[in-house]
Design a protein around this motif. Structure first.
Motif, PDB file in Angstrom:
ATOM      1  N   LYS A  12     -10.011 -10.646  12.814  1.00 54.68           N
ATOM      2  CA  LYS A  12      -8.966 -10.915  13.812  1.00 54.68           C
ATOM      3  C   LYS A  12      -9.286 -10.301  15.171  1.00 54.68           C
ATOM      4  CE  LYS A  12      -5.015 -11.750  10.771  1.00 54.68           C
ATOM      5  NZ  LYS A  12      -3.715 -11.284  10.273  1.00 54.68           N
ATOM      6  N   ASP A  13     -10.332  -9.473  15.216  1.00 52.77           N
ATOM      7  CA  ASP A  13     -10.727  -8.866  16.488  1.00 52.77           C
ATOM      8  C   ASP A  13     -11.113  -9.954  17.491  1.00 52.77           C
ATOM      9  OD1 ASP A  13     -12.983  -7.604  18.352  1.00 52.77           O
ATOM     10  OD2 ASP A  13     -11.712  -5.970  17.614  1.00 52.77           O
ATOM     11  N   GLU A  14     -10.719  -9.738  18.722  1.00 55.13           N
ATOM     12  CA  GLU A  14     -10.956 -10.744  19.767  1.00 55.13           C
ATOM     13  C   GLU A  14     -12.421 -11.130  19.911  1.00 55.13           C
ATOM     14  OE1 GLU A  14      -9.360 -10.728  23.882  1.00 55.13           O
ATOM     15  OE2 GLU A  14      -7.665  -9.687  22.956  1.00 55.13           O
ATOM     16  N   ALA A  15     -13.313 -10.174  19.713  1.00 54.79           N
ATOM     17  CA  ALA A  15     -14.744 -10.413  19.930  1.00 54.79           C
ATOM     18  C   ALA A  15     -15.409 -11.110  18.742  1.00 54.79           C
ATOM     19  CB  ALA A  15     -15.440  -9.086  20.206  1.00 54.79           C
ATOM     20  N   TYR A  16     -14.679 -11.256  17.624  1.00 56.41           N
ATOM     21  CA  TYR A  16     -15.295 -11.813  16.410  1.00 56.41           C
ATOM     22  C   TYR A  16     -15.654 -13.285  16.580  1.00 56.41           C
ATOM     23  CZ  TYR A  16     -15.956 -13.321  11.581  1.00 56.41           C
ATOM     24  OH  TYR A  16     -16.476 -13.852  10.426  1.00 56.41           O
ATOM     25  N   LYS A  17     -16.848 -13.647  16.141  1.00 53.05           N
ATOM     26  CA  LYS A  17     -17.300 -15.034  16.068  1.00 53.05           C
ATOM     27  C   LYS A  17     -17.622 -15.324  14.603  1.00 53.05           C
ATOM     28  CE  LYS A  17     -17.428 -16.017  20.563  1.00 53.05           C
ATOM     29  NZ  LYS A  17     -16.553 -14.917  20.973  1.00 53.05           N
ATOM     30  N   PRO A  18     -17.443 -16.562  14.126  1.00 48.35           N
ATOM     31  CA  PRO A  18     -17.687 -16.874  12.715  1.00 48.35           C
ATOM     32  C   PRO A  18     -19.067 -16.416  12.235  1.00 48.35           C
ATOM     33  CG  PRO A  18     -16.602 -18.714  13.764  1.00 48.35           C
ATOM     34  CD  PRO A  18     -16.918 -17.740  14.846  1.00 48.35           C
ATOM     35  N   LEU A  19     -19.091 -15.731  11.062  1.00 42.11           N
ATOM     36  CA  LEU A  19     -20.327 -15.170  10.509  1.00 42.11           C
ATOM     37  C   LEU A  19     -20.548 -15.670   9.090  1.00 42.11           C
ATOM     38  CD1 LEU A  19     -19.850 -11.421  11.575  1.00 42.11           C
ATOM     39  CD2 LEU A  19     -21.258 -13.134  12.747  1.00 42.11           C
ATOM     40  N   THR A  20     -21.800 -15.662   8.638  1.00 42.68           N
ATOM     41  CA  THR A  20     -22.117 -15.946   7.237  1.00 42.68           C
ATOM     42  C   THR A  20     -21.743 -14.710   6.419  1.00 42.68           C
ATOM     43  OG1 THR A  20     -24.344 -15.060   7.387  1.00 42.68           O
ATOM     44  CG2 THR A  20     -24.055 -17.402   7.941  1.00 42.68           C
ATOM     45  N   ILE A  21     -21.771 -14.845   5.102  1.00 41.22           N
ATOM     46  CA  ILE A  21     -21.405 -13.701   4.261  1.00 41.22           C
ATOM     47  C   ILE A  21     -22.367 -12.529   4.476  1.00 41.22           C
ATOM     48  CG2 ILE A  21     -22.637 -14.635   2.223  1.00 41.22           C
ATOM     49  CD1 ILE A  21     -20.469 -13.220   0.511  1.00 41.22           C
ATOM     50  N   ASN A  22     -23.655 -12.821   4.631  1.00 40.64           N
ATOM     51  CA  ASN A  22     -24.630 -11.735   4.831  1.00 40.64           C
ATOM     52  C   ASN A  22     -24.418 -11.049   6.172  1.00 40.64           C
ATOM     53  OD1 ASN A  22     -25.912 -12.089   2.355  1.00 40.64           O
ATOM     54  ND2 ASN A  22     -27.290 -13.678   3.155  1.00 40.64           N
ATOM     55  N   GLU A  23     -24.156 -11.843   7.208  1.00 41.83           N
ATOM     56  CA  GLU A  23     -23.908 -11.278   8.538  1.00 41.83           C
ATOM     57  C   GLU A  23     -22.634 -10.433   8.540  1.00 41.83           C
ATOM     58  OE1 GLU A  23     -25.926 -14.897  11.190  1.00 41.83           O
ATOM     59  OE2 GLU A  23     -23.780 -14.928  10.720  1.00 41.83           O
ATOM     60  N   LEU A  24     -21.645 -10.899   7.803  1.00 43.97           N
ATOM     61  CA  LEU A  24     -20.368 -10.182   7.712  1.00 43.97           C
ATOM     62  C   LEU A  24     -20.557  -8.835   7.016  1.00 43.97           C
ATOM     63  CD1 LEU A  24     -17.315 -10.517   8.312  1.00 43.97           C
ATOM     64  CD2 LEU A  24     -17.065 -11.565   6.068  1.00 43.97           C
ATOM     65  N   MET A  25     -21.301  -8.851   5.909  1.00 41.37           N
ATOM     66  CA  MET A  25     -21.548  -7.608   5.171  1.00 41.37           C
ATOM     67  C   MET A  25     -22.363  -6.629   6.006  1.00 41.37           C
ATOM     68  SD  MET A  25     -22.228  -9.156   1.364  1.00 41.37           S
ATOM     69  CE  MET A  25     -22.686  -7.573   0.654  1.00 41.37           C
ATOM     70  N   GLN A  26     -23.316  -7.160   6.744  1.00 36.58           N
ATOM     71  CA  GLN A  26     -24.141  -6.306   7.606  1.00 36.58           C
ATOM     72  C   GLN A  26     -23.294  -5.672   8.706  1.00 36.58           C
ATOM     73  OE1 GLN A  26     -27.578  -8.342   9.112  1.00 36.58           O
ATOM     74  NE2 GLN A  26     -28.308  -6.597  10.292  1.00 36.58           N
ATOM     75  N   ALA A  27     -22.412  -6.469   9.322  1.00 35.33           N
ATOM     76  CA  ALA A  27     -21.555  -5.952  10.400  1.00 35.33           C
ATOM     77  C   ALA A  27     -20.605  -4.875   9.894  1.00 35.33           C
ATOM     78  CB  ALA A  27     -20.769  -7.109  11.018  1.00 35.33           C
ATOM     79  N   LEU A  28     -20.148  -5.030   8.641  1.00 35.13           N
ATOM     80  CA  LEU A  28     -19.202  -4.061   8.067  1.00 35.13           C
ATOM     81  C   LEU A  28     -19.906  -2.954   7.286  1.00 35.13           C
ATOM     82  CD1 LEU A  28     -16.441  -6.568   6.869  1.00 35.13           C
ATOM     83  CD2 LEU A  28     -16.170  -4.835   8.639  1.00 35.13           C
TER      84      LEU A  28
END
Length: 706
Positions: A12-28
């Motif tokens: 929900k963060d304003e800067a968020y852009k759609p990510l793949t599952i791997n990209e999401l896990m890496q970011a978190l």
């Protein structure tokens, strides 16, 4: 914060852009070993409609992708409106070609189309179905040589359901059936299904009542384990410890006042006049929570139901009869556990002192509304009743006096009191409707009504100031737009409202007094009711607009309403000092869930009672074709006029049967007028009609004017 909430907050963060599952896990900074668990969480969020999985295998928030989530409200012509989950977003029109296999009630994701100046309201297209609402559909079966089809009872499901020959399961034409959908609709292709239950013949009234109950998923029967628990707790009796720790009021001449047929007696009353300026009122409510323990089988089943449902020939109770009609019911001459409120009330209707406590009582007299009203309204004609109840006659007169004071206080503060003629349907031993009459709201009904209202207000205010988790009954102020439309409407009839949009309930109450006895009374009553919001349950206290009350709750009917049961549990816990900080936090969560479930099930119960009443009224009128009646026009529409008879039965004179002229509808004045004759039909006009047709299946009654 758990990992699910963390993922959602990150997206929900304003800067968020759609990510793949791997990209999401890496970011978190989530380990790859947790990928299976993360995928499960993402699937849950997707199923809940909180996130969306794109064609490029990326996860995003719908709102950021110009998508709207909501529920479809279908129409029989094939189109629908999306009712968005986000109430700040306007409804979106979905044309039949943009439904993409979705049906009424489905939870969907919609892509709004570009809005041009030519388009009056936003339009959209269904791009994904999150959850199907109609796995099972109730309807009428029609058989052809090699297949069959089901015409849904719910007209908002716009397509018939095709049934292949091998799935007809011995259903006959004109049977009411339940069909399970096996293939969902596609372009130019109806949904397919198989018959799973034949409910009955459409000529039988019971079939249509049963169909309503099935369509609303009513829990008509209690599971065996719930019945066993009910029998067990009912057989326990009252423990000696309860007699010792509760206030013993068994000697007090406490009474109940209910309908003749009522078996679930959950409120008892006592009153006395202390002096010229003060009264004592005691309200005693069945202590259902003593028998229905939180999170036990009985309690879970009660919460699923949340309310008893009263239809003309039976009650579908919230609790098994062993409790509702037995151990919990305040039956006469039996010791009963209760939760009591003693109030000191002044001659101007103010509660100056009160106590809330656990008690044990005996119901000295099981009174009926009819008997109490006859005693107070026509004492000279009811000597036998006066003799029978001589011990409590002075108290009944005090009750009448006190109720008038309480009523006067409510009127002064501006409470709205609708005087709708309620319908009473009388059935024989087989459940067939044999009469329809007006339900009389007499002096005894008003006594109990006022006593319950003041008790509910007292309890609600007490727990508001204790700042405890609670379940309130709230009625929000009407929407400005609806009040503006209502004000405009009554202006055409010669009435005005002060304040227009920002209206005080007192203004509406005074309007009801002005129109009392006029031809337009019913119309304005109905239009006013439609202009107001529905009362709901809420964990947050708010004013009750209709009652003009600052604090309000439902405390007085725990046998038939779950919010009352939940409130009793809170009160008893507080009285006995049982709430730790952790318990209060848990309770706060529970009150949210209870309020939501209770509001939802109340709406369903109201719909069932309304729909089944219409069916029974049609049944009552079905053998009276050709009879003539005096009536009053109760509604005027573009397709005809509704006529209400003296006994509250209402039917339609369709415009196609008004053949003496060409009639045009005036929406502003709510009138039909003849272009040649200049004849006008408006609300309140007396007319004579003849009954020409009745459809029990459609719950429709048709008249023609004489």
């Amino acid at each position: 914060m758990n990992i699910k909430e963390k993922i959602l907050l990150f997206m929900k963060d304003e800067a968020y852009k759609p990510l793949t599952i791997n990209e999401l896990m890496q970011a978190l900074e989530i380990e790859q070993s947790m990928k299976k668990e993360i995928l499960k969480i993402l699937n849950e969020l997707e199923n809940e409609g909180k996130i969306i999985f794109t064609r490029t295998e990326r996860y995003g928030i719908p709102e950021k992708m110009n998508l709207v989530i909501g529920t479809l409200e279908g129409h029989q012509k094939g189109y629908a409106f999306l009712r968005p989950d986000d109430k700040e977003i306007n409804d979106i029109f979905i044309s039949p070609v943009d439904m993409n296999g979705a049906m009424h009630g489905d939870k969907v994701i919609v892509r709004p189309m570009k809005i041009s100046e030519e388009v009056k309201s936003p339009e959209g297209k269904v791009i994904r179905i999150i959850e199907r609402a109609n796995t099972f559909v109730i309807g009428t079966f029609q058989k052809s040589k090699h297949f069959g089809f089901v015409v849904p009872d719910d007209k908002r499901i716009a397509t018939d359901i095709f049934v292949p020959q091998e799935y007809i399961n011995n259903a006959k034409s004109n049977s009411k059936v339940t069909v399970k959908i096996t293939e969902w609709p596609e372009k130019r292709k109806n949904p397919e299904g198989r018959i799973v239950e034949v409910i009955g013949d459409i000529e039988d009234t019971k079939t249509h009542i049963e169909a309503v109950l099935l369509a609303k998923k009513v829990r008509q029967f209690f599971p065996e384990d719930v019945i066993k628990e009910a029998i067990k707790v009912s057989a326990e009796g009252i423990h000696e410890q309860e007699y010792k720790r509760r206030k013993d009021l068994r000697e007090l001449p406490i009474i109940t006042i209910d309908g003749e047929d009522a078996k679930d007696l959950d409120d008892a009353v006592y009153a006395e006049k202390i002096n010229d300026n003060e009264y004592k009122l005691s309200v005693h409510i069945a202590d259902v929570t003593h028998y229905v323990k939180e999170d036990r089988k009985l309690d879970k089943e009660a919460l699923k139901r949340a309310t008893s449902i009263y239809i003309s020939d039976r009650v579908i109770p919230m609790l098994p009869k062993e409790l509702s009609n037995g151990v919990c019911s305040l039956n006469p001459n039996e010791d009963k556990l209760t939760l009591s409120v003693d109030m000191t009330i002044t001659a101007d209707g103010k509660v100056t002192d009160y106590t809330i406590f656990e008690s044990i009582i005996r119901n000295h007299y099981r009174m009926t509304y009819t008997d109490v009203s006859n005693i107070l309204e026509f004492p000279d004609e009811n000597q036998e009743l006066l003799d029978k109840y001589k011990e409590i006659l002075p108290m009944l007169k005090v009750m009448e006096e006190l109720s008038l004071l309480l009523r006067r206080k409510r009127e002064v503060r501006g409470a709205i009191d609708f005087e709708f003629p309620e319908t009473k349907i009388i059935t024989d031993e087989k459940g067939k409707a044999i009469d329809v009459t007006k339900y009389e709201r007499r002096v005894s009904n008003k006594i109990i009504e006022e006593f319950m209202l003041v008790c509910n207000e007292t309890v609600a205010e007490h727990y508001y100031w204790l700042n405890m988790p609670f379940v309130y009954r709230i009625h929000e102020d009407p929407e400005d737009e609806k009040m503006y439309e209502f004000s405009k409407f009554i202006h055409n009839l010669g009435y005005t409202l002060k304040g227009n949009n920002d209206v005080h309930p007192r203004e509406l109450q005074q309007l009801l007094l002005k129109i009392k006895g006029t031809k337009e009374e019913t119309l304005i009553n109905n239009m006013m009711l439609r202009s107001l919001r529905k009362a709901i349950y809420s964990p947050e206290s708010s004013t009750h607009f209709g009652l003009a009350a600052q604090y309000y709750c439902h405390f007085t009917s725990p046998i038939r309403r779950y919010p009352d049961l939940q409130i009793h549990r809170i009160i008893k816990g507080q009285i006995n000092g049982k709430f730790s900080e952790a318990a209060l936090n848990k309770l706060a969560e529970r009150t949210v869930a209870v309020a939501e479930q209770s509001s939802k099930m109340e709406r369903i119960a109201d719909e069932i009672e309304r729909d089944t009443d219409k069916i029974k009224i049609a049944e009552f009128m079905s053998d009276k074709i050709g009879e003539e009646y005096e009536g009053v026009i109760s509604g005027v529409t573009s397709f005809g006029i509704f006529v209400e008879l003296e006994n509250t039965v209402e039917g339609l004179v369709h415009i196609s049967n008004m053949v003496d002229d060409y009639y045009v509808y005036d929406n502003e004045k709510k009138e039909l007028f003849g272009q040649g004759s200049r004849k006008v039909f408006k609300i309140g006009d007396a007319v004579r009609v003849k009954l020409v047709s009745v459809s029990i299946a459609k719950a429709e009654i048709d008249f023609v004017l004489i």
